[in-house]
Design a protein around this motif. Structure first.
Motif, PDB file in Angstrom:
ATOM      1  N   TRP A   1       0.860  -1.184   0.000  1.00 16.54           N
ATOM      2  CA  TRP A   1       0.000   0.000   0.000  1.00 16.54           C
ATOM      3  C   TRP A   1       0.888   1.222   0.000  1.00 16.54           C
ATOM      4  O   TRP A   1       1.723   1.392   0.894  1.00 16.54           O
ATOM      5  CB  TRP A   1      -0.917   0.001   1.221  1.00 16.54           C
ATOM      6  N   VAL A   2       0.742   2.057  -1.034  1.00 17.86           N
ATOM      7  CA  VAL A   2       1.541   3.262  -1.197  1.00 17.86           C
ATOM      8  C   VAL A   2       0.577   4.399  -1.546  1.00 17.86           C
ATOM      9  O   VAL A   2      -0.229   4.264  -2.467  1.00 17.86           O
ATOM     10  CB  VAL A   2       2.590   3.093  -2.320  1.00 17.86           C
ATOM     11  N   GLU A   3       0.659   5.486  -0.821  1.00 27.13           N
ATOM     12  CA  GLU A   3      -0.196   6.656  -1.059  1.00 27.13           C
ATOM     13  C   GLU A   3      -1.675   6.279  -1.155  1.00 27.13           C
ATOM     14  O   GLU A   3      -2.412   6.777  -2.000  1.00 27.13           O
ATOM     15  CB  GLU A   3       0.256   7.409  -2.309  1.00 27.13           C
ATOM     16  N   GLY A   4      -2.112   5.351  -0.308  1.00 23.24           N
ATOM     17  CA  GLY A   4      -3.519   4.976  -0.245  1.00 23.24           C
ATOM     18  C   GLY A   4      -3.997   4.003  -1.306  1.00 23.24           C
ATOM     19  O   GLY A   4      -5.175   3.674  -1.352  1.00 23.24           O
ATOM     20  N   SER A   5      -3.103   3.522  -2.164  1.00 24.21           N
ATOM     21  CA  SER A   5      -3.478   2.565  -3.212  1.00 24.21           C
ATOM     22  C   SER A   5      -2.685   1.274  -3.063  1.00 24.21           C
ATOM     23  O   SER A   5      -1.532   1.295  -2.630  1.00 24.21           O
ATOM     24  CB  SER A   5      -3.204   3.142  -4.603  1.00 24.21           C
ATOM     25  N   ALA A   6      -3.316   0.161  -3.445  1.00 24.60           N
ATOM     26  CA  ALA A   6      -2.663  -1.149  -3.372  1.00 24.60           C
ATOM     27  C   ALA A   6      -1.932  -1.440  -4.680  1.00 24.60           C
ATOM     28  O   ALA A   6      -2.439  -1.153  -5.765  1.00 24.60           O
ATOM     29  CB  ALA A   6      -3.701  -2.230  -3.110  1.00 24.60           C
ATOM     30  N   TYR A   7      -0.736  -2.020  -4.562  1.00 17.26           N
ATOM     31  CA  TYR A   7       0.066  -2.408  -5.711  1.00 17.26           C
ATOM     32  C   TYR A   7       0.603  -3.799  -5.484  1.00 17.26           C
ATOM     33  O   TYR A   7       1.088  -4.117  -4.396  1.00 17.26           O
ATOM     34  CB  TYR A   7       1.274  -1.468  -5.906  1.00 17.26           C
TER      35      TYR A   7
END
Length: 89
Positions: free
Chosen positions: A9-15
């Motif tokens: 999770w980076v800057e509120g988004s999942a990758y």
């Protein structure tokens, strides 16, 4: 060496990671403004039973397609041990 993907999770988004090691990872982050030299914080989603782990990282590479490579600056000890266990499996 190929490892199963991790969810970050980076800057509120999942990758999902494209590749990773205990020292860093690569993700397709075309929808972020992260650039080489940027520092950021994120979460590594549940590895084993320890639950999510926090990390800080530095972007060391970004290509035209939006893939970024980063090195971990700080990872919780339990998360790092779990990641090293996954590398060995």
């Amino acid at each position: 060496m190929c490892h199963r993907p991790l969810c970050l999770w980076v800057e509120g988004s999942a990758y999902e990671t494209l590749d990773w090691s205990a020292s860093g990872a690569r993700i397709n982050a075309a929808r972020t403004a992260l650039a080489v030299g940027d520092f950021f914080a994120g979460t590594i989603e549940a590895i084993g039973s320890e639950g999510p782990g926090q990390f800080t990282a530095e972007v060391v590479r970004r290509d035209a397609a939006g893939e970024i490579g980063f090195r971990f600056i700080e990872v919780s000890a339990l998360t790092l041990l779990a990641m090293q266990g996954l590398e060995a499996s």
